[in-house]
Design an enzyme around this catalytic site. Structure first.
Site, PDB file in Angstrom:
ATOM      1  N   THR A   1       0.815  -1.213   0.000  1.00  0.00           N
ATOM      2  CA  THR A   1       0.000   0.000   0.000  1.00  0.00           C
ATOM      3  C   THR A   1       0.846   1.258   0.000  1.00  0.00           C
ATOM      4  O   THR A   1       0.319   2.355  -0.017  1.00  0.00           O
ATOM      5  CB  THR A   1      -0.910   0.024   1.221  1.00  0.00           C
ATOM      6  OG1 THR A   1      -0.103  -0.260   2.364  1.00  0.00           O
ATOM      7  CG2 THR A   1      -1.985  -1.016   1.105  1.00  0.00           C
TER       8      THR A   1
ATOM      9  N   HIS B   1       8.544  -0.253   5.406  1.00  0.00           N
ATOM     10  CA  HIS B   1       9.103   0.580   6.464  1.00  0.00           C
ATOM     11  C   HIS B   1       9.363  -0.279   7.685  1.00  0.00           C
ATOM     12  O   HIS B   1       9.010  -1.461   7.706  1.00  0.00           O
ATOM     13  CB  HIS B   1       8.199   1.773   6.765  1.00  0.00           C
ATOM     14  CG  HIS B   1       6.779   1.412   7.082  1.00  0.00           C
ATOM     15  ND1 HIS B   1       6.416   0.877   8.294  1.00  0.00           N
ATOM     16  CD2 HIS B   1       5.656   1.493   6.348  1.00  0.00           C
ATOM     17  CE1 HIS B   1       5.110   0.656   8.297  1.00  0.00           C
ATOM     18  NE2 HIS B   1       4.619   1.013   7.115  1.00  0.00           N
TER      19      HIS B   1
ATOM     20  N   HIS C   1       7.035  -2.892   9.188  1.00  0.00           N
ATOM     21  CA  HIS C   1       6.722  -4.146   8.508  1.00  0.00           C
ATOM     22  C   HIS C   1       7.626  -5.291   8.947  1.00  0.00           C
ATOM     23  O   HIS C   1       7.423  -6.425   8.534  1.00  0.00           O
ATOM     24  CB  HIS C   1       6.993  -4.000   6.987  1.00  0.00           C
ATOM     25  CG  HIS C   1       5.963  -3.251   6.221  1.00  0.00           C
ATOM     26  ND1 HIS C   1       6.248  -2.060   5.592  1.00  0.00           N
ATOM     27  CD2 HIS C   1       4.665  -3.517   5.962  1.00  0.00           C
ATOM     28  CE1 HIS C   1       5.155  -1.632   4.958  1.00  0.00           C
ATOM     29  NE2 HIS C   1       4.187  -2.485   5.175  1.00  0.00           N
TER      30      HIS C   1
ATOM     31  N   LYS D   1      -7.209  -1.277  12.491  1.00  0.00           N
ATOM     32  CA  LYS D   1      -7.194   0.086  11.974  1.00  0.00           C
ATOM     33  C   LYS D   1      -8.527   0.748  12.264  1.00  0.00           C
ATOM     34  O   LYS D   1      -9.548   0.088  12.333  1.00  0.00           O
ATOM     35  CB  LYS D   1      -6.958   0.081  10.465  1.00  0.00           C
ATOM     36  CG  LYS D   1      -5.603  -0.450  10.113  1.00  0.00           C
ATOM     37  CD  LYS D   1      -5.372  -0.391   8.623  1.00  0.00           C
ATOM     38  CE  LYS D   1      -4.105  -1.137   8.259  1.00  0.00           C
ATOM     39  NZ  LYS D   1      -4.216  -2.579   8.561  1.00  0.00           N
TER      40      LYS D   1
ATOM     41  N   ARG E   1      -8.814   2.260   4.330  1.00  0.00           N
ATOM     42  CA  ARG E   1      -7.607   2.467   3.543  1.00  0.00           C
ATOM     43  C   ARG E   1      -7.914   3.306   2.309  1.00  0.00           C
ATOM     44  O   ARG E   1      -8.953   3.173   1.690  1.00  0.00           O
ATOM     45  CB  ARG E   1      -7.075   1.098   3.115  1.00  0.00           C
ATOM     46  CG  ARG E   1      -5.808   1.183   2.316  1.00  0.00           C
ATOM     47  CD  ARG E   1      -5.358  -0.191   1.911  1.00  0.00           C
ATOM     48  NE  ARG E   1      -4.805  -0.927   3.047  1.00  0.00           N
ATOM     49  CZ  ARG E   1      -4.507  -2.214   2.998  1.00  0.00           C
ATOM     50  NH1 ARG E   1      -4.732  -2.910   1.926  1.00  0.00           N
ATOM     51  NH2 ARG E   1      -3.991  -2.813   4.043  1.00  0.00           N
TER      52      ARG E   1
ATOM     53  N   GLN F   1      -8.157 -13.019   2.116  1.00  0.00           N
ATOM     54  CA  GLN F   1      -6.929 -13.539   2.723  1.00  0.00           C
ATOM     55  C   GLN F   1      -7.038 -15.046   2.946  1.00  0.00           C
ATOM     56  O   GLN F   1      -6.067 -15.784   2.778  1.00  0.00           O
ATOM     57  CB  GLN F   1      -6.643 -12.816   4.044  1.00  0.00           C
ATOM     58  CG  GLN F   1      -5.278 -13.201   4.621  1.00  0.00           C
ATOM     59  CD  GLN F   1      -4.848 -12.287   5.758  1.00  0.00           C
ATOM     60  OE1 GLN F   1      -5.250 -11.131   5.816  1.00  0.00           O
ATOM     61  NE2 GLN F   1      -4.042 -12.803   6.657  1.00  0.00           N
TER      62      GLN F   1
ATOM     63  N   ASP G   1      -2.376  -9.241  14.946  1.00  0.00           N
ATOM     64  CA  ASP G   1      -3.640  -8.707  14.430  1.00  0.00           C
ATOM     65  C   ASP G   1      -4.182  -9.554  13.280  1.00  0.00           C
ATOM     66  O   ASP G   1      -5.323  -9.391  12.867  1.00  0.00           O
ATOM     67  CB  ASP G   1      -3.462  -7.243  13.985  1.00  0.00           C
ATOM     68  CG  ASP G   1      -2.343  -7.065  12.974  1.00  0.00           C
ATOM     69  OD1 ASP G   1      -1.463  -7.944  12.886  1.00  0.00           O
ATOM     70  OD2 ASP G   1      -2.347  -6.050  12.266  1.00  0.00           O
TER      71      ASP G   1
ATOM     72  N   LYS H   1       4.081   3.585  17.715  1.00  0.00           N
ATOM     73  CA  LYS H   1       4.209   2.494  16.766  1.00  0.00           C
ATOM     74  C   LYS H   1       5.640   2.386  16.293  1.00  0.00           C
ATOM     75  O   LYS H   1       6.326   3.372  16.099  1.00  0.00           O
ATOM     76  CB  LYS H   1       3.319   2.763  15.555  1.00  0.00           C
ATOM     77  CG  LYS H   1       1.918   2.266  15.744  1.00  0.00           C
ATOM     78  CD  LYS H   1       1.251   2.124  14.391  1.00  0.00           C
ATOM     79  CE  LYS H   1      -0.226   1.872  14.583  1.00  0.00           C
ATOM     80  NZ  LYS H   1      -1.024   2.554  13.582  1.00  0.00           N
TER      81      LYS H   1
ATOM     82  N   LYS I   1       7.737   4.594  13.275  1.00  0.00           N
ATOM     83  CA  LYS I   1       7.039   5.818  12.899  1.00  0.00           C
ATOM     84  C   LYS I   1       7.703   6.982  13.622  1.00  0.00           C
ATOM     85  O   LYS I   1       8.020   6.879  14.783  1.00  0.00           O
ATOM     86  CB  LYS I   1       5.575   5.772  13.356  1.00  0.00           C
ATOM     87  CG  LYS I   1       4.771   4.723  12.668  1.00  0.00           C
ATOM     88  CD  LYS I   1       4.088   5.276  11.448  1.00  0.00           C
ATOM     89  CE  LYS I   1       3.254   4.186  10.811  1.00  0.00           C
ATOM     90  NZ  LYS I   1       2.698   4.566   9.547  1.00  0.00           N
ATOM     91  N   THR I   2       7.855   8.057  12.916  1.00  0.00           N
ATOM     92  CA  THR I   2       8.290   9.269  13.583  1.00  0.00           C
ATOM     93  C   THR I   2       7.229  10.299  13.275  1.00  0.00           C
ATOM     94  O   THR I   2       6.295  10.031  12.537  1.00  0.00           O
ATOM     95  CB  THR I   2       9.635   9.776  13.032  1.00  0.00           C
ATOM     96  OG1 THR I   2       9.426  10.173  11.675  1.00  0.00           O
ATOM     97  CG2 THR I   2      10.699   8.725  13.099  1.00  0.00           C
TER      98      THR I   2
END
Length: 412
Positions: free
Chosen positions: A42, A47, A50, A84, A88, A173, A194, A229, A232-233
């Site tokens: 996506t 990053h 993942h 989430k 998305r 899935q 999750d 998380k 993440k910044t």
RNA sequence: GGGGAGGUUCCCGAGUGGUCAAAGGGGGCAGACUGUAAAUCUGUUACUUCGGUUUCGAAGGUUCAAAUCCUUCUCUCCCCA
């Protein structure tokens, strides 16, 4: 091929959360086993967030098993509601295609695809041509809406709203797992905690249609001890693509983790032996900085290679230990001509142009709050002009915003 | 299809004609303290050529003046069918 105890490794290193039939799976894993994990492309790059399943796959491969990397070129076109609260954003098919290519490339840093050691698959291959009626009849009939609604992932979304398209994610899935089971005899799906519901649903589908047993295994969702998380910044995700997150910034992200996370992260995000990780993570006080340096270095090395990792480390040392002769070349930098410097540039403009500050207002704020320094000298007058008199013996000018953000102006 | 409630600055959330670039909290940034840690305290948090300019779902309108009033549109949630 001989296998080592993959479950044991995953437990020792802090990956393991739960699995569907531990005894059965341990037995199963005595033989080389095909397992899969999916990644929805996506975004244009993987990053740091993942990476738990990615490292887990790498450990499993090293233990003698065969990874099937599933890139969700099909599922990326909808969204997984798990965990989430937002729907998305839709991507175009072209975006997804280019994302898929990038993901494949990056995963190659962790998983060896040579000699058939791993397989890469894209679920667009079977999801895109699906016929709706056939799918409903063959797959949809095995799912109970009542049951699905009891899943935690959907419960949360019952409050904020859940679209039908997202509700279908679990079916897709599950169908992926079925398809990989048929095609590649893949009998284990792994993923973040999750994904538990989706994994179990896939197993049930395989049991009903193929009358075969399969397994599921999930990993702890890793959060930093400050609750944020992973990866993440404030400026966004920490990407593996060096165009998007520079090697230096990637290094610094790991260099700056909380003390409390060091041991845990060494185990999860490097391949150093467990006892070494534990020793380093247990260091007290200022000594743990050495462990953080190792964490950052090892991680950067895996992603970008040793040369880049060394450069980043030296640049960081140069920035933080003033007066050193270390190599500054890995620091973020820009070139300015001597002519430009003779004309001089206002400090506020300079901090904006280098990207240290996103706007002049912020730049002005930084300077007036005493957060800006040039060559380690604090400057708090917004009217200061930076000119050739600031050029150091290294033929550069070192800008510093706050305590941790550096930028080097190289004069040519 | 009918009825109701809403969409506010990075997030949550106040604000119902001027004193609103918009309370409060969170987050972020900066300073002090430190170890490139955590915790704590303080300041700060739209943009700017510092004259102003753009901002409160979108577009119009009323008014000297609108996030606040009117119209239309749009999106979300809830209830009824």
């Amino acid at each position: 091929m001989a296998t080592t105890d993959a479950i044991k490794v995953l437990k020792e290193r802090g990956f393991f959360s739960q699995c569907t039939d531990e005894a059965g799976l341990i037995e199963k894993l005595k033989e080389p086993t095909r397992f899969y994990c999916g990644f929805d492309p996506t975004g244009p790059s993987l990053h740091c967030g993942h990476l738990v399943p990615v490292f887990a796959m790498a450990h499993m491969q090293r233990a003698g098993h065969l990874p099937v990397v599933l890139v969700g070129g099909g599922t990326a076109r909808i969204g997984d509601p798990s965990g989430k609260t937002e729907m998305r954003q839709m991507l175009t098919i072209d975006q997804i295609k280019s994302n898929v290519e990038e993901f494949k490339k990056q995963l190659g840093n962790f998983i060896t695809f040579e000699d058939g050691g791993a397989i890469i698959a894209d679920n667009a291959d079977w999801l895109a041509p699906l016929n709706y009626i056939d799918f409903l009849r063959d797959i949809g009939r095995h799912f109970s809406v009542n049951r699905m609604l009891t899943f935690e992932a959907y419960k949360k979304r019952m409050e904020t709203g859940l679209s039908f398209i997202e509700f279908n994610y679990q079916l897709l899935q599950s169908y992926d797992f079925l398809e990989l089971n048929r095609k590649y005899n893949c009998s284990l799906q792994i993923g973040g905690d999750d994904q538990w519901g989706n994994i179990v649903a896939g197993m049930e589908l395989i049991r009903r249609i193929e009358r075969k047993e399969s397994f599921g295994l999930t990993f702890n969702l890793v959060a930093r001890s400050d609750g944020k998380k992973m990866g993440k910044t404030e400026k966004g995700a920490v990407f593996l693509n060096k165009e998007m997150t520079s090697v230096y910034d990637l290094y610094q992200y790991w260099r700056n983790v909380d003390d409390a996370d060091v041991g845990k992260f060494l185990k999860l995000f490097t391949f150093l032996p467990v006892d070494e990780c534990e020793r380093l993570g247990a260091l007290e006080g200022a000594e743990i900085n050495a462990a953080k340096e190792i964490l950052a270095f090892e991680f950067t090395k895996i992603i970008h290679g040793e040369d880049d990792a060394v450069t980043a480390r030296e640049a960081a040392r140069a920035a933080f230990k003033s007066g050193g002769t270390a190599d500054k070349s890995g620091m973020p930098s820009i070139e300015y001509s001597i002519t430009q410097m003779k004309e001089g540039i206002n400090i506020v403009d300079l901090f904006t142009e280098t990207g240290l500050c996103p706007s002049k207002s912020e730049s002005r704020r930084l300077v007036s709050q005493n957060g800006a320094a040039v060559n380690d000298e604090k400057i708090n007058d917004v009217n200061t002009i930076i000119n050739e008199t600031f050029i150091t013996s290294d033929n550069d000018i070192l800008l510093k915003a706050g305590k941790k953000r550096f930028f080097r102006i190289v004069i040519k």
